[in-house]
Design an enzyme around this catalytic site. Structure first.
Site, PDB file in Angstrom:
ATOM      1  N   HIS A   1     -23.048  -8.695  29.754  1.00 56.36           N
ATOM      2  CA  HIS A   1     -23.070  -9.949  30.504  1.00 56.36           C
ATOM      3  C   HIS A   1     -24.285  -9.950  31.420  1.00 56.36           C
ATOM      4  O   HIS A   1     -24.535  -8.942  32.079  1.00 56.36           O
ATOM      5  CB  HIS A   1     -21.799 -10.061  31.349  1.00 56.36           C
TER       6      HIS A   1
ATOM      7  N   ALA B   1     -34.159 -33.789   4.207  1.00 52.86           N
ATOM      8  CA  ALA B   1     -33.686 -33.202   5.472  1.00 52.86           C
ATOM      9  C   ALA B   1     -33.168 -31.798   5.236  1.00 52.86           C
ATOM     10  O   ALA B   1     -32.071 -31.434   5.654  1.00 52.86           O
ATOM     11  CB  ALA B   1     -32.603 -34.084   6.091  1.00 52.86           C
TER      12      ALA B   1
ATOM     13  N   VAL C   1     -34.416 -27.454   5.129  1.00 56.14           N
ATOM     14  CA  VAL C   1     -34.968 -26.534   6.121  1.00 56.14           C
ATOM     15  C   VAL C   1     -36.429 -26.868   6.443  1.00 56.14           C
ATOM     16  O   VAL C   1     -36.819 -26.972   7.615  1.00 56.14           O
ATOM     17  CB  VAL C   1     -34.894 -25.088   5.582  1.00 56.14           C
TER      18      VAL C   1
HETATM   19  P1  NAI Z   1     -34.018 -27.957   0.561  1.00 55.12           P
HETATM   20  O1  NAI Z   1     -33.423 -27.783  -0.786  1.00 55.12           O
HETATM   21  O2  NAI Z   1     -33.543 -27.154   1.708  1.00 55.12           O
HETATM   22  O3  NAI Z   1     -33.853 -29.507   0.984  1.00 55.12           O
HETATM   23  C1  NAI Z   1     -34.359 -30.565   0.217  1.00 55.12           C
HETATM   24  C2  NAI Z   1     -33.725 -31.872   0.655  1.00 55.12           C
HETATM   25  O4  NAI Z   1     -34.393 -32.954   0.015  1.00 55.12           O
HETATM   26  C3  NAI Z   1     -32.257 -31.968   0.279  1.00 55.12           C
HETATM   27  O5  NAI Z   1     -31.513 -32.309   1.432  1.00 55.12           O
HETATM   28  C4  NAI Z   1     -32.240 -33.083  -0.778  1.00 55.12           C
HETATM   29  O6  NAI Z   1     -31.041 -33.823  -0.774  1.00 55.12           O
HETATM   30  C5  NAI Z   1     -33.442 -33.943  -0.353  1.00 55.12           C
HETATM   31  N1  NAI Z   1     -33.999 -34.792  -1.428  1.00 55.12           N
HETATM   32  C6  NAI Z   1     -34.240 -34.437  -2.708  1.00 55.12           C
HETATM   33  N2  NAI Z   1     -34.754 -35.484  -3.402  1.00 55.12           N
HETATM   34  C7  NAI Z   1     -34.857 -36.527  -2.535  1.00 55.12           C
HETATM   35  C8  NAI Z   1     -35.324 -37.900  -2.647  1.00 55.12           C
HETATM   36  N3  NAI Z   1     -35.791 -38.417  -3.794  1.00 55.12           N
HETATM   37  N4  NAI Z   1     -35.285 -38.676  -1.551  1.00 55.12           N
HETATM   38  C9  NAI Z   1     -34.790 -38.199  -0.379  1.00 55.12           C
HETATM   39  N5  NAI Z   1     -34.352 -36.922  -0.219  1.00 55.12           N
HETATM   40  C10 NAI Z   1     -34.384 -36.094  -1.286  1.00 55.12           C
HETATM   41  O7  NAI Z   1     -35.586 -27.813   0.324  1.00 55.12           O
HETATM   42  P2  NAI Z   1     -36.798 -27.455   1.308  1.00 55.12           P
HETATM   43  O8  NAI Z   1     -36.504 -27.841   2.710  1.00 55.12           O
HETATM   44  O9  NAI Z   1     -37.982 -28.066   0.641  1.00 55.12           O
HETATM   45  O10 NAI Z   1     -36.876 -25.874   1.264  1.00 55.12           O
HETATM   46  C11 NAI Z   1     -37.157 -25.211   0.027  1.00 55.12           C
HETATM   47  C12 NAI Z   1     -36.654 -23.796   0.048  1.00 55.12           C
HETATM   48  O11 NAI Z   1     -37.369 -23.018   0.978  1.00 55.12           O
HETATM   49  C13 NAI Z   1     -35.187 -23.725   0.404  1.00 55.12           C
HETATM   50  O12 NAI Z   1     -34.533 -22.889  -0.512  1.00 55.12           O
HETATM   51  C14 NAI Z   1     -35.180 -23.112   1.771  1.00 55.12           C
HETATM   52  O13 NAI Z   1     -34.031 -22.291   1.985  1.00 55.12           O
HETATM   53  C15 NAI Z   1     -36.470 -22.289   1.790  1.00 55.12           C
HETATM   54  N6  NAI Z   1     -36.972 -22.207   3.159  1.00 55.12           N
HETATM   55  C16 NAI Z   1     -36.282 -21.468   4.075  1.00 55.12           C
HETATM   56  C17 NAI Z   1     -36.691 -21.426   5.385  1.00 55.12           C
HETATM   57  C18 NAI Z   1     -35.874 -20.641   6.350  1.00 55.12           C
HETATM   58  O14 NAI Z   1     -35.108 -19.778   5.932  1.00 55.12           O
HETATM   59  N7  NAI Z   1     -35.985 -20.909   7.646  1.00 55.12           N
HETATM   60  C19 NAI Z   1     -37.876 -22.142   5.854  1.00 55.12           C
HETATM   61  C20 NAI Z   1     -38.490 -22.914   4.822  1.00 55.12           C
HETATM   62  C21 NAI Z   1     -38.048 -22.921   3.532  1.00 55.12           C
END
Ligand code: NAI
Length: 462
Positions: free
Chosen positions: A441, A177, A179
C-alpha cells in the site's frame, strides 16, 4: 554455403527470441533479415515506435489536463512534431541496435537479405544457399486493406505511414476500432487532431469483455475521439492532400461521406509469406492464409516450422516470443510448451486496457458457472492521487472451485497489473490465493487484490 543447425527467417520478436534460445541450447544458428535493422515490425514500425508516440502525447495530455490542479502552473508545452519523430526514431534505434548486440553476443549469424526455401533443409539468401537441419519461418504479418481502399502511406495510411506523418493532421478518419486504430487514434487526438473512428461492429475492440468495451468507448469519447459505429467503409477517394471516405450504416443501409486530411486503415493484419516459396514446397496453409502447423509448430514438411503472426492465434509479439522459445526447445530435442490459455492482451491507450483468459461471454457460451469480483479504481488511494480513478479490475473465477478463469482491467498500468493474474493462472491459483497475498500500500495492484476479495467475502474499500 554455410551449414547450420537452425536457420530462422525473420528477426521480429518471434524470430530473434527463438534465435537466442537456440543459441542457449547450443545450436549453431543463423537469422535471415532483409530490413536494414533487426527487430521486425514490432521494433521498426509497430509496438516500439507507437509506444514512444503514446508516451509523448500522454505527457502532453497530462500537462494540459492535470498539471494545474496539482499546482504546476504555466503554459502547456507546444508540439515540436519533428523532435517527437526524432525521439521516436532514437527509441527504435536503441532497440534494434540492442537486438543486433544480442545476436552477436549469442553468436547468431545475421544473413542479410530476403530468404526463401528452395528445398527442405535449404535457405536461399541473395545468391547463396545455406543448409539447415531445421528451418523456422517467423516472417510475421502485414496490414490488410479493404476493397475500394488504396493505401498510399501519405494520405491513406496503415500503421506504418501513421508513424511518420509529415505533420499532425487537422482531421483524421480511422477505419476500424481495433487495437491499432485506438492506440494511434489516441496519439493524434491528444496532439490536437479531430479523430473520427468508423467501426463495422456495434462495439469497439472485438472479442474483449463487453463491460470493458463500453467503459473504454465512454472514456475515449470523453477524451475527444468520436465513434461512428455499425458502419461499413465502402471506399476512400484520395488526392495528394485530402481524402473522402464513403461508408454505409448497417442499420438502414444509408450512405454517408466524410472528408479527412489523413485516413488510417486499421482493419487487421494478414500473414506475410510472400517470396518464401512455400507453395512449391507443398506447405499446407489454413483457409485464412496462415501456415498450418502441428502441436510442435512443425509444418507438413518435416524440418520446416513456423511461429508468430504467420500461424494461427492472436497476432501479438509476446505470443510469437513464447512460440519462439518453445520451438527452439523442440528442435533442440526438449519439450517446448506454450499455454495459449494465458496470453495477456494489452491496449496502450490511457487508461490502459488489459485482459487474460476467458471473458464472461465465453464462459456463458461454454455453460461454465462463474463468479465475478469487481473493484473500481475510484476506491484505490494511489489512483485517486494520480487522477487515474477511471476504470476497474474484474476477476472471473469458477463458481465451485474458485479457480481464476480470467481477468479484465481498464485503468492505470493495466498492462503491468495483468501479469500477477497471469502468474496466478499459470499456477492454477484460486481468487482466494490472490486475495490472501499481501499487496503493498499504496499501489494500483491493491485494486487487483480487492477484485479477488470481491470473489469471496467482498472487497474492503467499497
Ligand atoms: P483488429 O482486428 O484489432 O481490428 C480491426 C477492426 O476493424 C475490427 O474492429 C473490425 O470490425 C473493423 N473493420 C473491419 N472492416 C471494416 C470496414 N470495412 N469498415 C469499418 N470497420 C471495419 O485489427 P488492427 O487494429 O488493425 O490490429 C491488427 C493486429 O495487430 C491485431 O491482431 C492486434 O492484436 C495487433 N496489434 C496489437 C497491439 C497490442 O498488442 N497493443 C498493437 C497493435 C496491433
Amino acid at each position: 554455403m554455410a551449414s547450420y543447425d537452425v536457420i530462422i527467417i525473420g528477426s521480429g520478436p518471434g524470430g530473434y527470441v527463438c534465435a537466442i534460445r537456440c543459441a542457449q541450447r547450443g545450436l549453431k544458428t543463423a537469422i535471415v533479415e532483409g530490413r536494414e535493422t533487426l527487430g521486425g515490425t514490432c521494433l521498426n514500425v509497430g509496438c516500439i515506435p507507437s509506444k514512444a508516440l503514446l508516451h509523448a502525447s500522454h505527457m502532453l495530455h497530462e500537462a494540459e489536463h492535470n498539471f494545474a490542479a496539482m499546482g504546476l502552473k504555466g503554459k502547456s508545452p507546444s508540439v515540436d512534431w519533428k523532435q517527437m519523430l526524432t525521439y521516436k526514431e532514437d527509441t527504435i534505434g536503441q532497440n534494434t541496435k540492442g537486438v543486433e548486440f544480442l545476436m552477436k553476443k549469442n553468436k547468431v549469424d545475421w544473413l542479410k537479405g530476403w530468404g526463401s526455401i528452395p528445398a527442405p533443409g535449404q535457405v536461399k539468401v541473395g545468391d547463396e544457399v545455406h543448409e539447415a537441419k531445421s528451418i523456422i519461418v517467423a516472417s510475421g504479418s502485414e496490414p490488410s486493406s479493404l476493397p475500394g481502399v488504396e493505401v498510399d502511406e501519405k494520405v491513406v495510411v496503415t500503421s506504418t505511414g501513421a508513424l511518420e506523418l509529415g505533420k499532425v493532421p487537422k482531421k483524421m478518419v480511422v477505419i476500424g476500432a481495433g487495437v491499432i486504430g485506438l492506440e494511434l487514434g489516441s496519439v493524434y487526438s491528444r496532439l490536437g487532431a479531430e479523430v473520427q473512428v468508423i467501426e463495422f461492429l456495434d462495439a469497439i475492440t472485438p472479442g474483449m469483455d463487453a463491460e470493458v468495451q463500453r467503459q473504454f468507448q465512454r472514456l475515449l469519447t470523453k477524451q475527444g475521439l468520436s465513434f461512428t459505429m455499425g458502419a461499413a467503409v465502402q471506399s476512400v477517394a484520395a488526392t495528394k492532400t485530402k481524402a473522402k471516405v464513403t461508408y454505409k450504416l448497417r442499420k438502414d443501409d444509408s450512405e454517408h461521406t466524410v472528408d479527412a486530411d489523413i485516413v488510417l486503415v486499421a482493419t487487421g493484419r494478414k500473414p506475410y509469406t510472400d517470396g518464401l516459396g512455400l507453395g512449391a514446397l507443398g506447405i499446407e496453409m489454413t483457409k485464412r492464409g496462415q501456415i498450418a502447423v502441428d502441436a510442435h509448430w512443425q509444418t507438413n514438411v518435416p524440418g520446416i516450422y513456423a511461429i508468430g503472426d504467420v500461424i494461427e492465434g492472436p497476432m501479438l509479439a509476446h505470443k510469437a516470443e513464447d512460440e519462439g522459445m518453445a520451438v527452439a526447445d523442440t528442435v533442440a530435442g526438449k519439450h517446448g510448451h506454450v499455454n495459449y490459455g494465458v496470453i495477456p492482451g494489452v491496449i496502450y491507450t490511457h487508461p490502459e486496457v488489459a485482459n487474460v483468459g476467458h471473458t464472461e461471454q465465453d464462459l456463458k457460451e461454454a455453460g461454465t458457472a462463474y463468479k465475478v469480483g469487481k473493484f473500481s479504481f475510484m476506491g484505490n488511494g494511489r489512483a485517486k492521487a494520480n487522477f487515474a480513478g477511471d476504470g476497474f479490475v474484474k476477476i472471473l473465477a469458477d463458481a465451485e472451485t474458485d479457480r481464476i478463469l480470467g481477468a479484465h482491467i481498464i485503468g492505470p498500468a493495466a498492462g503491468d497489473l495483468i501479469h500477477e493474474v497471469c502468474v496466478a493462472m499459470e499456477f492454477g491459483a484460486s481468487a482466494e490465493d490472490l486475495a490472501l497475498t499481501c499487496h503493498a500500500h499504496p499501489t494500483y495492484s491493491e485494486a487487483v487484490r480487492e477484485a479477488a476479495l470481491a470473489c469471496g467475502l467482498g472487497p474492503i474499500h467499497s
